[in-house]
Design a protein around this motif. Sequence first.
Motif, PDB file in Angstrom:
ATOM      1  N   GLU A 236       0.832  -1.207   0.000  1.00 13.97           N
ATOM      2  CA  GLU A 236       0.000   0.000   0.000  1.00 13.97           C
ATOM      3  C   GLU A 236       0.871   1.264   0.000  1.00 13.97           C
ATOM      4  N   THR A 237       1.916   1.179  -0.807  1.00 13.08           N
ATOM      5  CA  THR A 237       2.893   2.276  -0.883  1.00 13.08           C
ATOM      6  C   THR A 237       3.201   2.554  -2.352  1.00 13.08           C
ATOM      7  N   ARG A 238       3.412   3.818  -2.670  1.00  9.71           N
ATOM      8  CA  ARG A 238       3.753   4.211  -4.026  1.00  9.71           C
ATOM      9  C   ARG A 238       5.074   4.979  -4.032  1.00  9.71           C
ATOM     10  N   MET A 239       5.796   4.874  -5.133  1.00 12.70           N
ATOM     11  CA  MET A 239       6.979   5.710  -5.311  1.00 12.70           C
ATOM     12  C   MET A 239       6.510   7.022  -5.922  1.00 12.70           C
ATOM     13  N   GLU A 240       6.783   8.138  -5.241  1.00 18.50           N
ATOM     14  CA  GLU A 240       6.297   9.444  -5.693  1.00 18.50           C
ATOM     15  C   GLU A 240       7.349  10.226  -6.473  1.00 18.50           C
ATOM     16  N   SER A 241       8.620   9.912  -6.257  1.00 14.33           N
ATOM     17  CA  SER A 241       9.681  10.619  -6.973  1.00 14.33           C
ATOM     18  C   SER A 241      10.974   9.817  -6.871  1.00 14.33           C
ATOM     19  N   CYS A 242      11.836   9.984  -7.886  1.00 11.19           N
ATOM     20  CA  CYS A 242      13.174   9.369  -7.815  1.00 11.19           C
ATOM     21  C   CYS A 242      14.184  10.243  -8.555  1.00 11.19           C
ATOM     22  N   VAL A 243      14.010  11.553  -8.474  1.00 11.65           N
ATOM     23  CA  VAL A 243      14.898  12.493  -9.155  1.00 11.65           C
ATOM     24  C   VAL A 243      16.327  12.339  -8.635  1.00 11.65           C
ATOM     25  N   ASP A 244      17.274  12.151  -9.550  1.00 11.63           N
ATOM     26  CA  ASP A 244      18.692  11.990  -9.195  1.00 11.63           C
ATOM     27  C   ASP A 244      18.917  10.854  -8.210  1.00 11.63           C
ATOM     28  N   GLY A 245      18.040   9.841  -8.241  1.00 14.81           N
ATOM     29  CA  GLY A 245      18.202   8.687  -7.367  1.00 14.81           C
ATOM     30  C   GLY A 245      17.669   8.866  -5.964  1.00 14.81           C
ATOM     31  N   ALA A 246      17.076  10.022  -5.671  1.00 17.24           N
ATOM     32  CA  ALA A 246      16.484  10.255  -4.348  1.00 17.24           C
ATOM     33  C   ALA A 246      15.051   9.724  -4.370  1.00 17.24           C
ATOM     34  N   VAL A 247      14.860   8.538  -3.824  1.00 19.13           N
ATOM     35  CA  VAL A 247      13.563   7.878  -3.849  1.00 19.13           C
ATOM     36  C   VAL A 247      12.689   8.409  -2.719  1.00 19.13           C
ATOM     37  N   ARG A 248      11.494   8.867  -3.084  1.00 21.39           N
ATOM     38  CA  ARG A 248      10.540   9.324  -2.078  1.00 21.39           C
ATOM     39  C   ARG A 248       9.289   8.457  -2.169  1.00 21.39           C
ATOM     40  N   LEU A 249       8.939   7.802  -1.074  1.00 15.90           N
ATOM     41  CA  LEU A 249       7.771   6.922  -1.034  1.00 15.90           C
ATOM     42  C   LEU A 249       6.578   7.638  -0.418  1.00 15.90           C
ATOM     43  N   SER A 250       5.389   7.107  -0.701  1.00 18.55           N
ATOM     44  CA  SER A 250       4.167   7.739  -0.196  1.00 18.55           C
ATOM     45  C   SER A 250       4.009   7.595   1.309  1.00 18.55           C
ATOM     46  N   ASP A 251       4.779   6.688   1.929  1.00 17.19           N
ATOM     47  CA  ASP A 251       4.714   6.556   3.394  1.00 17.19           C
ATOM     48  C   ASP A 251       5.617   7.563   4.106  1.00 17.19           C
ATOM     49  N   GLY A 252       6.269   8.422   3.314  1.00 10.84           N
ATOM     50  CA  GLY A 252       7.072   9.499   3.889  1.00 10.84           C
ATOM     51  C   GLY A 252       8.562   9.255   3.902  1.00 10.84           C
ATOM     52  N   GLU A 253       9.010   8.018   3.656  1.00  8.42           N
ATOM     53  CA  GLU A 253      10.453   7.743   3.714  1.00  8.42           C
ATOM     54  C   GLU A 253      11.142   8.219   2.434  1.00  8.42           C
ATOM     55  N   THR A 254      12.351   8.737   2.609  1.00  2.00           N
ATOM     56  CA  THR A 254      13.192   9.165   1.483  1.00  2.00           C
ATOM     57  C   THR A 254      14.581   8.572   1.658  1.00  2.00           C
ATOM     58  N   PHE A 255      15.125   8.033   0.588  1.00  2.00           N
ATOM     59  CA  PHE A 255      16.478   7.478   0.626  1.00  2.00           C
ATOM     60  C   PHE A 255      17.026   7.473  -0.791  1.00  2.00           C
ATOM     61  N   ARG A 256      18.333   7.326  -0.919  1.00  2.00           N
ATOM     62  CA  ARG A 256      18.976   7.296  -2.236  1.00  2.00           C
ATOM     63  C   ARG A 256      19.172   5.861  -2.693  1.00  2.00           C
ATOM     64  N   ALA A 257      18.961   5.646  -3.997  1.00  3.03           N
ATOM     65  CA  ALA A 257      19.178   4.328  -4.592  1.00  3.03           C
ATOM     66  C   ALA A 257      19.693   4.510  -6.011  1.00  3.03           C
ATOM     67  N   GLU A 258      20.710   3.756  -6.362  1.00  2.00           N
ATOM     68  CA  GLU A 258      21.269   3.828  -7.711  1.00  2.00           C
ATOM     69  C   GLU A 258      20.605   2.838  -8.658  1.00  2.00           C
ATOM     70  N   THR A 259      19.717   1.977  -8.127  1.00  2.00           N
ATOM     71  CA  THR A 259      19.027   0.984  -8.946  1.00  2.00           C
ATOM     72  C   THR A 259      17.531   1.064  -8.679  1.00  2.00           C
ATOM     73  N   ILE A 260      16.754   1.417  -9.710  1.00  2.00           N
ATOM     74  CA  ILE A 260      15.298   1.513  -9.589  1.00  2.00           C
ATOM     75  C   ILE A 260      14.696   0.741 -10.759  1.00  2.00           C
TER      76      ILE A 260
END
Length: 451
Positions: A236-260
Amino acid sequence: MKPQRIVVVGAGHVGLYAALRLSRKLNSVQAEVIVIDPQPHMTYQPFLPEAAAGNISPRHSVVPLRRELKRCHIVSGEVTKVEHARKTVTVRPIDGPAKEIGYDHIIVAPGSVSRTLPIPGLRERGIGFKTIGEAIYLRNHILDRLDIAATTPDPEMRKASLTFVFVGGGYAGVEALAEMEDVVRDGLKYYPELQQDEVRFVLVEASNRILPEVGPEMGAYAARQLQKRGIDIRLETRMESCVDGAVRLSDGETFRAETIVWTAGVKPSPMLDHTDLPRGPRGHLTCNTMLQVVDGDKVLDGAWSAGDCAQVPDLTNPGAWCSPSAQHAVRQASRLADNIRAVIIGAQPKDYQHKYAGSVASLGLYKGVAKIYGVKLKGFPAWMMHRTYHMSRIPSFNRKVRVLADWTLAFVLKREVVSLGQLHAPREEFTHVTPPLGDDRSPEPVGAGSR
């Protein structure tokens, strides 16, 4: 009598199987079968996760069209327009001008493409998982991240390189994630600088469960098994953004990932936008139970479709449509070919009807889940069922033998975890060392100074 011309648009599960059956059931006096596809092969998509993991050779997960369809005429090109009112298709070859091909019957089966969303950064950072090229790229990309993580002095880059995000909890997403987690786990044995607890795999799914095809119980079992391996599952979570590898999820967590990796569903091929054939609300071609394209109650003479791009009523479940699965596509292809043959010889076409037998899914090497005719399997038996079923489905004896040989070698030899990343830019090094014309560092002519 002039033979009927049958044009097959697309050489996926439907296109290849239908063309193969037509070429066997109709002789050259009765029909001419033309298959049009930009690729010279059919990709057996259920084997993409194993090809990405290195369990089988990528070449063995594809079927060469010219070898398999010896009695068909293969056109390597892209269909840019279908005008059924004139019964012509326009084809843009690999090279040269476009040309028109007339037909008596057409099978429109271009399949599907990834269903993406307008998420910031997805276009620049996302990796699809629909083609053999994407599977090879994903493997090389992930193994490259291990090399980067092992050598970079930047702790944030190290952490981002060891974070792998998969969006979509269906077959493609779960199987790809599970196989690649196995690859990374095996690869870490050769990287003393890296520890397993530094690796993070995240599965993002918008619904409240994964693998809905195997039922809620088996889906819950699969989730528990993945979590035991340290995989972070976000339901029950969506990825809302991944600009420049900064992943932002709909549950509020943000982290960097080089593989999406994006595996969140499919949609009909955009090629259908360039046809005059009727389509349903989700963009699929509207078909009746005999796999004929229909416009309301009107059957379009000579137009047929099936598979991912078609909306076919499911006679075993009134009011529903056949699911976009390989199980339906292969069987629809056979019925479609038989129905076209029936029309050509003056017989009546028959309804397509198949009760869904169940589903199998791999969770990595020696692990899986399955639900076949109501029977639930877990672990090794489900994994064996997965392999046995897909071994029986991949076309040609040649490919069956090659895949079986790959699997046998994998039992006795260690997994290869080397990256061949140069495959994705093979001319880069040559271009770098070759100066442009007029550069005073131009190399001597070939042979100069050799005496």
